[in-house]
Design a protein around this motif. Structure first.
Motif, PDB file in Angstrom:
ATOM      1  N   VAL A   1      34.169-128.106  24.960  1.00 27.87           N
ATOM      2  CA  VAL A   1      35.498-127.720  25.437  1.00 27.87           C
ATOM      3  C   VAL A   1      36.312-127.152  24.277  1.00 27.87           C
ATOM      4  O   VAL A   1      36.471-127.800  23.230  1.00 27.87           O
ATOM      5  CB  VAL A   1      36.242-128.920  26.056  1.00 27.87           C
TER       6      VAL A   1
ATOM      7  N   SER B   1      40.081-125.750  23.509  1.00 26.44           N
ATOM      8  CA  SER B   1      41.413-125.793  24.119  1.00 26.44           C
ATOM      9  C   SER B   1      42.469-125.311  23.135  1.00 26.44           C
ATOM     10  O   SER B   1      42.265-125.330  21.914  1.00 26.44           O
ATOM     11  CB  SER B   1      41.747-127.214  24.576  1.00 26.44           C
ATOM     12  N   THR B   2      43.568-124.864  23.693  1.00 27.73           N
ATOM     13  CA  THR B   2      44.730-124.491  22.905  1.00 27.73           C
ATOM     14  C   THR B   2      45.951-125.144  23.523  1.00 27.73           C
ATOM     15  O   THR B   2      46.155-125.089  24.742  1.00 27.73           O
ATOM     16  CB  THR B   2      44.891-122.959  22.838  1.00 27.73           C
ATOM     17  N   ASN B   3      46.715-125.828  22.685  1.00 24.92           N
ATOM     18  CA  ASN B   3      47.881-126.587  23.171  1.00 24.92           C
ATOM     19  C   ASN B   3      47.487-127.538  24.301  1.00 24.92           C
ATOM     20  O   ASN B   3      48.175-127.653  25.320  1.00 24.92           O
ATOM     21  CB  ASN B   3      48.987-125.640  23.633  1.00 24.92           C
ATOM     22  N   ALA B   4      46.337-128.205  24.126  1.00 28.19           N
ATOM     23  CA  ALA B   4      45.810-129.203  25.066  1.00 28.19           C
ATOM     24  C   ALA B   4      45.378-128.615  26.399  1.00 28.19           C
ATOM     25  O   ALA B   4      45.089-129.357  27.342  1.00 28.19           O
ATOM     26  CB  ALA B   4      46.836-130.318  25.291  1.00 28.19           C
ATOM     27  N   GLN B   5      45.307-127.298  26.499  1.00 28.07           N
ATOM     28  CA  GLN B   5      44.864-126.640  27.731  1.00 28.07           C
ATOM     29  C   GLN B   5      43.484-126.019  27.504  1.00 28.07           C
ATOM     30  O   GLN B   5      43.323-125.170  26.638  1.00 28.07           O
ATOM     31  CB  GLN B   5      45.862-125.558  28.149  1.00 28.07           C
ATOM     32  N   PRO B   6      42.460-126.444  28.291  1.00 35.59           N
ATOM     33  CA  PRO B   6      41.119-125.893  28.116  1.00 35.59           C
ATOM     34  C   PRO B   6      41.084-124.387  28.378  1.00 35.59           C
ATOM     35  O   PRO B   6      41.724-123.884  29.293  1.00 35.59           O
ATOM     36  CB  PRO B   6      40.295-126.650  29.164  1.00 35.59           C
ATOM     37  N   CYS B   7      40.322-123.688  27.561  1.00 33.87           N
ATOM     38  CA  CYS B   7      40.145-122.251  27.742  1.00 33.87           C
ATOM     39  C   CYS B   7      38.988-122.005  28.713  1.00 33.87           C
ATOM     40  O   CYS B   7      37.954-122.664  28.631  1.00 33.87           O
ATOM     41  CB  CYS B   7      39.821-121.581  26.405  1.00 33.87           C
TER      42      CYS B   7
ATOM     43  N   CYS C   1      40.975-117.543  25.522  1.00 34.41           N
ATOM     44  CA  CYS C   1      42.082-118.455  25.235  1.00 34.41           C
ATOM     45  C   CYS C   1      43.406-117.695  25.148  1.00 34.41           C
ATOM     46  O   CYS C   1      43.445-116.560  24.656  1.00 34.41           O
ATOM     47  CB  CYS C   1      41.849-119.175  23.907  1.00 34.41           C
TER      48      CYS C   1
ATOM     49  N   THR D   1      41.347-126.168  19.347  1.00 33.17           N
ATOM     50  CA  THR D   1      40.673-127.453  19.177  1.00 33.17           C
ATOM     51  C   THR D   1      39.350-127.424  19.923  1.00 33.17           C
ATOM     52  O   THR D   1      39.315-127.117  21.122  1.00 33.17           O
ATOM     53  CB  THR D   1      41.528-128.616  19.709  1.00 33.17           C
TER      54      THR D   1
ATOM     55  N   THR E   1      35.393-133.779  17.122  1.00 33.01           N
ATOM     56  CA  THR E   1      36.485-132.833  17.372  1.00 33.01           C
ATOM     57  C   THR E   1      36.802-132.051  16.104  1.00 33.01           C
ATOM     58  O   THR E   1      36.802-132.606  15.002  1.00 33.01           O
ATOM     59  CB  THR E   1      37.743-133.571  17.847  1.00 33.01           C
TER      60      THR E   1
END
Length: 371
Positions: A87, A89-95, A121, A128, A166
């Motif tokens: 996974v 993600s950017t700003n806790a949102q999965p791409c 993304c 992350t 991570t």
């Protein structure tokens, strides 16, 4: 006191023989990532067929023989598994991820199954990555991770494990000392999980507290002599191990992993048999020669790293340091026992030959498995 030492040594031998006969490569993979721009991230995940069979079930007819047609028939299941355990993600949102058809890859004669991917993304400088594949089935699984791209100040390299799964890709390069510490730790772990390496060390050191006289093993009375013999053998093995591990990892040559692993098993066997029926008394050069072979045992871990890492020499040197720290820890535990046992009559007559015989039997089993 002597009886306690004998019981303790035999218990250690019994414990070693109860461990599954697996070589240097327990469960490893490679994950490469390229940050092309703020919105385009691509890469490839390479995993061992055995690991994917355990998690995805690639062998559809369960005949124990995996074919490429079976792998392709399970592409959807493989994509679901990778999508779930890889996974970004950017700003806790999965791409959103796009996965491509499986491909075969060969790294240092090791065949791996690869899944190429790309992430779309939202524009952001903070990415992350979380990787969680295989860990539930094999907690010792590790993945060599590399990230490169215009948006990163430097290539990032580290090992992903169940305890460190991570990675923050913020454009700031990983601290050099963090990289050193990471690979030193991996070198230590490599020795401690490499049962064939441990048994070779034990077999090599079992006679440092003895000497041959009238075709019989006799107790060496001088502690200084025992320590000197140990120093020579460990140094010979260390130099040889470091030499081939470094040169192979740098890609100067690519030995067949099958023959390397078979050779390592044979080296353990011959060393153990030489303890029982001594043919070679000056072990320094033989230990050096076998050390050259053992140094190739973990080379595939760095093969993928060499093509993208910005500081390959640093990571290889750090890993080498970790290997030697782990090796010295084993010697530090074993040497006091050998010093304490050298004057026990049963050691030369029974304990050493029995321990060597057990090690030889294990090595024969390895050689048959690896042939």
């Amino acid at each position: 006191m002597r009886l306690c030492i004998i019981v303790f040594l035999l218990s250690c031998i019994f414990l070693l023989t109860s461990i599954p006969a697996r070589g240097h490569e327990l469960s490893n993979g490679y994950l490469s990532l390229t940050v092309n721009n703020d919105e385009d991230v691509s890469g490839t995940l390479l995993l061992q067929p055995f690991d994917l069979e355990q998690t995805v079930g690639l062998d559809t007819n369960t005949d124990g023989q995996l074919t490429w047609a079976e792998v392709l028939s399970r592409s959807d299941a493989l994509h679901r598994y990778v999508n779930e355990h890889l996974v970004l993600s950017t700003n806790a949102q999965p791409c959103p991820a796009t996965l491509h058809a499986p491909t075969l890859h060969s790294i240092s004669s090791q065949t791996l199954i690869g899944v190429a991917f790309s992430f779309a993304c939202p524009a952001s400088s903070n990415l992350t990555l979380q990787y969680s594949a295989i860990f539930s089935e094999d907690p010792t699984h590790k993945v060599l991770f590399t990230a490169a791209g215009n948006d990163l100040q430097a290539t990032q390299t580290q090992v992903l494990t169940a305890q460190a799964d991570t990675v923050e890709l913020s454009g700031t390069p990983i601290d050099t000392w963090a990289t050193v510490g990471n690979f030193v730790y991996e070198g230590i772990i490599h020795i401690w999980i490499g049962i064939d390496h441990i048994l070779f060390l034990i077999a090599t050191l079992l006679t440092v507290n003895l000497y041959r006289q009238h075709n019989q093993w006799q107790a060496e009375s001088s502690k200084r002599t025992v320590l000197r013999h140990t120093f020579y053998l460990v140094t010979a093995f260390t130099l040889a191990h470091s030499l081939t591990l470094t040169s192979t990892a740098l890609g100067w040559y690519s030995p067949s992993s099958r023959w390397v692993e078979l050779g390592i098993a044979i080296s353990v066997l011959l060393t153990a048999l030489n303890n029982i029926w001594p043919v070679i008394h000056r072990l320094g050069w033989v230990t050096f020669a076998f050390g050259l072979l053992h140094g190739m045992g973990f080379a595939s871990v760095f093969a993928e790293l060499q093509s993208v890492a910005s500081k390959p020499l640093l990571t290889i040197a750090s890993f080498n340091v970790g290997v030697e720290i782990g090796q010295l820890a084993i010697v530090a535990l074993l040497l006091p026992l050998l010093l304490g046992l050298r004057k026990v009559k049963a050691y030369a007559q029974f304990i050493m030959p029995t321990a060597s015989s057990i090690i030889a039997l294990i090595a024969v089993s390895w050689a048959i498995q690896r042939w």
